[in-house]
Motif scaffolding. Sequence first.
Motif, PDB file in Angstrom:
ATOM      1  N   GLU A  33       6.272  -2.741  -9.851  1.00 21.74           N
ATOM      2  CA  GLU A  33       5.644  -3.199 -11.222  1.00 21.74           C
ATOM      3  C   GLU A  33       4.269  -3.459 -11.535  1.00 21.74           C
ATOM      4  O   GLU A  33       3.402  -3.693  -9.774  1.00 21.74           O
ATOM      5  CB  GLU A  33       6.670  -4.677 -11.607  1.00 21.74           C
ATOM      6  CG  GLU A  33       7.844  -4.869 -12.404  1.00 21.74           C
ATOM      7  CD  GLU A  33       7.822  -4.294 -13.363  1.00 21.74           C
ATOM      8  OE1 GLU A  33       7.089  -4.476 -14.042  1.00 21.74           O
ATOM      9  OE2 GLU A  33       8.652  -3.892 -13.509  1.00 21.74           O
ATOM     10  N   VAL A  34       3.415  -3.921 -12.113  1.00 27.75           N
ATOM     11  CA  VAL A  34       1.880  -3.863 -12.278  1.00 27.75           C
ATOM     12  C   VAL A  34       2.043  -5.288 -10.942  1.00 27.75           C
ATOM     13  O   VAL A  34       1.287  -4.850  -9.927  1.00 27.75           O
ATOM     14  CB  VAL A  34       1.122  -3.508 -13.108  1.00 27.75           C
ATOM     15  CG1 VAL A  34      -0.552  -3.564 -13.176  1.00 27.75           C
ATOM     16  CG2 VAL A  34       1.921  -2.382 -13.359  1.00 27.75           C
ATOM     17  N   SER A  35       2.612  -5.913 -11.645  1.00 21.96           N
ATOM     18  CA  SER A  35       2.268  -7.429 -10.706  1.00 21.96           C
ATOM     19  C   SER A  35       2.301  -7.239  -9.347  1.00 21.96           C
ATOM     20  O   SER A  35       2.058  -8.124  -8.202  1.00 21.96           O
ATOM     21  CB  SER A  35       2.534  -8.120 -11.764  1.00 21.96           C
ATOM     22  OG  SER A  35       4.375  -8.483 -11.980  1.00 21.96           O
ATOM     23  N   ALA A  36       3.551  -6.186  -8.773  1.00 14.33           N
ATOM     24  CA  ALA A  36       3.841  -6.363  -7.462  1.00 14.33           C
ATOM     25  C   ALA A  36       2.859  -5.484  -6.665  1.00 14.33           C
ATOM     26  O   ALA A  36       3.109  -5.459  -5.801  1.00 14.33           O
ATOM     27  CB  ALA A  36       4.918  -5.861  -7.476  1.00 14.33           C
ATOM     28  N   LEU A  37       2.415  -4.783  -7.326  1.00 21.50           N
ATOM     29  CA  LEU A  37       0.927  -3.902  -6.463  1.00 21.50           C
ATOM     30  C   LEU A  37      -0.054  -4.695  -5.535  1.00 21.50           C
ATOM     31  O   LEU A  37      -0.334  -5.852  -5.819  1.00 21.50           O
ATOM     32  CB  LEU A  37       0.254  -2.492  -7.504  1.00 21.50           C
ATOM     33  CG  LEU A  37       0.783  -1.726  -7.998  1.00 21.50           C
ATOM     34  CD1 LEU A  37       0.661  -1.350  -9.506  1.00 21.50           C
ATOM     35  CD2 LEU A  37       2.070  -0.656  -7.125  1.00 21.50           C
ATOM     36  N   PRO A  38      -0.251  -3.739  -4.580  1.00 23.28           N
ATOM     37  CA  PRO A  38      -1.320  -4.732  -3.523  1.00 23.28           C
ATOM     38  C   PRO A  38      -2.693  -4.193  -4.469  1.00 23.28           C
ATOM     39  O   PRO A  38      -3.277  -3.887  -4.659  1.00 23.28           O
ATOM     40  CB  PRO A  38      -1.351  -3.912  -2.069  1.00 23.28           C
ATOM     41  CG  PRO A  38      -0.188  -2.861  -2.153  1.00 23.28           C
ATOM     42  CD  PRO A  38       0.254  -2.938  -4.037  1.00 23.28           C
ATOM     43  N   VAL A  39      -3.460  -5.934  -3.902  1.00 29.70           N
ATOM     44  CA  VAL A  39      -5.198  -4.617  -4.213  1.00 29.70           C
ATOM     45  C   VAL A  39      -5.327  -3.840  -2.792  1.00 29.70           C
ATOM     46  O   VAL A  39      -5.655  -3.637  -1.754  1.00 29.70           O
ATOM     47  CB  VAL A  39      -5.787  -5.929  -4.662  1.00 29.70           C
ATOM     48  CG1 VAL A  39      -7.356  -5.560  -3.823  1.00 29.70           C
ATOM     49  CG2 VAL A  39      -5.846  -7.124  -4.631  1.00 29.70           C
ATOM     50  N   ARG A  40      -6.537  -2.555  -3.631  1.00 31.50           N
ATOM     51  CA  ARG A  40      -6.314  -2.138  -2.886  1.00 31.50           C
ATOM     52  C   ARG A  40      -8.073  -1.213  -3.419  1.00 31.50           C
ATOM     53  O   ARG A  40      -8.648  -0.925  -4.665  1.00 31.50           O
ATOM     54  CB  ARG A  40      -6.292  -0.377  -3.070  1.00 31.50           C
ATOM     55  CG  ARG A  40      -4.657  -0.137  -2.668  1.00 31.50           C
ATOM     56  CD  ARG A  40      -4.187   0.678  -3.274  1.00 31.50           C
ATOM     57  NE  ARG A  40      -3.022   1.522  -2.641  1.00 31.50           N
ATOM     58  CZ  ARG A  40      -1.652   1.077  -2.886  1.00 31.50           C
ATOM     59  NH1 ARG A  40      -1.721   0.660  -3.917  1.00 31.50           N
ATOM     60  NH2 ARG A  40      -0.430   1.195  -2.379  1.00 31.50           N
ATOM     61  N   ALA A  41      -9.142  -1.871  -2.362  1.00 32.93           N
ATOM     62  CA  ALA A  41     -10.878  -1.898  -2.850  1.00 32.93           C
ATOM     63  C   ALA A  41     -11.345  -0.535  -3.280  1.00 32.93           C
ATOM     64  O   ALA A  41     -11.925  -0.202  -4.169  1.00 32.93           O
ATOM     65  CB  ALA A  41     -11.639  -3.026  -2.023  1.00 32.93           C
ATOM     66  N   ALA A  42     -10.724  -0.130  -2.030  1.00 33.19           N
ATOM     67  CA  ALA A  42     -11.070   1.810  -1.631  1.00 33.19           C
ATOM     68  C   ALA A  42     -10.456   2.424  -2.959  1.00 33.19           C
ATOM     69  O   ALA A  42      -9.652   2.109  -2.770  1.00 33.19           O
ATOM     70  CB  ALA A  42     -11.140   2.048  -0.508  1.00 33.19           C
ATOM     71  N   LEU A  43     -10.748   3.407  -2.897  1.00 26.85           N
ATOM     72  CA  LEU A  43     -10.093   4.705  -3.882  1.00 26.85           C
ATOM     73  C   LEU A  43      -8.831   4.916  -2.764  1.00 26.85           C
ATOM     74  O   LEU A  43      -9.117   5.561  -1.821  1.00 26.85           O
ATOM     75  CB  LEU A  43     -10.960   5.539  -3.689  1.00 26.85           C
ATOM     76  CG  LEU A  43     -11.992   5.765  -4.919  1.00 26.85           C
ATOM     77  CD1 LEU A  43     -12.801   7.046  -4.866  1.00 26.85           C
ATOM     78  CD2 LEU A  43     -11.795   5.419  -6.873  1.00 26.85           C
ATOM     79  N   PRO A  44      -7.382   4.889  -3.523  1.00 24.82           N
ATOM     80  CA  PRO A  44      -6.995   5.018  -2.900  1.00 24.82           C
ATOM     81  C   PRO A  44      -6.514   7.085  -1.724  1.00 24.82           C
ATOM     82  O   PRO A  44      -6.753   7.899  -2.994  1.00 24.82           O
ATOM     83  CB  PRO A  44      -5.757   5.013  -3.618  1.00 24.82           C
ATOM     84  CG  PRO A  44      -6.135   4.224  -4.315  1.00 24.82           C
ATOM     85  CD  PRO A  44      -7.307   4.117  -4.401  1.00 24.82           C
TER      86      PRO A  44
END
Length: 406
Positions: A33-44
């Motif tokens: 789910e979108v709510s369970a996704l981690p924060v990734r500041a840099a481009l994946p």
Amino acid sequence: MNSKRQAMRLLAMSLSFTAVWSRAADATPALPEVSALPVRAALPDPLVTDDGQKITASTQWPARREQIKQILEHYAIGHAPPPPGNVTGHERAAQIMVDGKVTGRLVHLTFGPESKLGFDVVILIPSETATLKAPFPTIVQPTFTHVLGTNALTTNAWEKAASQFAEPLRRGYAVVAFYYQQCGLDQPDFRQSGFFPAYPGYDWGDLAAWAWAMSRCVDYLQTQPFADQAKIIAVGHSRLGKAALVAGAFDERFALTAPAGSGCGGTGAYRFNGQGRGGKEGLEDAAKRFPQWFGPRLPAFAGQVEKLPFDQHWFLALVAPRLFIAADGLSDPAANDNALIQAYLAAKPVYALLGAPTHLGINFRPGGHQLAPADWQAILDFSDQHLRQLGVNRQFDQLPSAAELH
Ligand code: GCU
């Protein structure tokens, strides 16, 4: 219809809806789910798999590519139905024009369940000359208007259509153009229009539908001797550049993908456009003003784009090792140039891994939001250099200086 028959029909429809829906959903592994996704500041990194494995060999790419497609369908554009497999064309009119240098055809394509879907395409084919011989490289392009207008098919209407594509035609390219809103209306209640009602249960948005229409043009081109099957090119500007990007990313029959001025939701990385991230249109703006373009999950990233498990450079990566060029204006108010530059730079390692570093191109010209003659020149020069190998001496890796970026 009596009420019993109507009830049976509704039941049958809902059963087929469930069947189609589960087919579309089964294709996607469980994604968070979108709510369970981690924060990734840099481009994946497109070269790191979901479970953290680094892709170091080109042989590992096809599997990763499939993963990327599923992630983009799930979070960005929604799931399109499979190719219908039954595209046929009926010629409605034909005309020779531009002093005999161009043949035009108005063709109605039909396909889909019971062949009930369809749209008109305008096909412009250059005449053979001593130096230009069929089969021709062929451009597929959705357009903002009916290129033949909506009135009677006058000679003047044909000439005007050809004049819009004068440069590619002069250089020996055929063109297939179609008015995009035949395929799905560009408005929030789009699901009642175009292809959508024929495929209940598929959560695709307009960009995917317009891209899917481009692929139906390719299905038809595969039956047409004038078209060089190895040189089919996806072109589009602005929101239709976003659609061209999706088409080229997902349909490997496009040898070259050339979005122009496509900005947010196109070639611009979400992490580098929008308020507080470099300016101009960002995900929040696009998802609010044009929800019809995307799949149902993208708007949930508004205000938290750093949670996106992907970014738009993944679409550029899907095109590799085929050819890609972005053509943009340095003062386009609708597209943040740095967001494109970041996507371009972050897609490069994929082209390098696949042994095609020069197949990823970029071109900036002065000026604003239009498919300008200089954009056509860049796209056609890039195509002549790589697809036709005409020895064009031009570089497509030139980045503007910081001072040139607006
Ligand atoms: C608007 C929109 C852009 C889009 C453009 C167009 O400006 O904000 O995302 O590219 O329209 O399609 O012309």
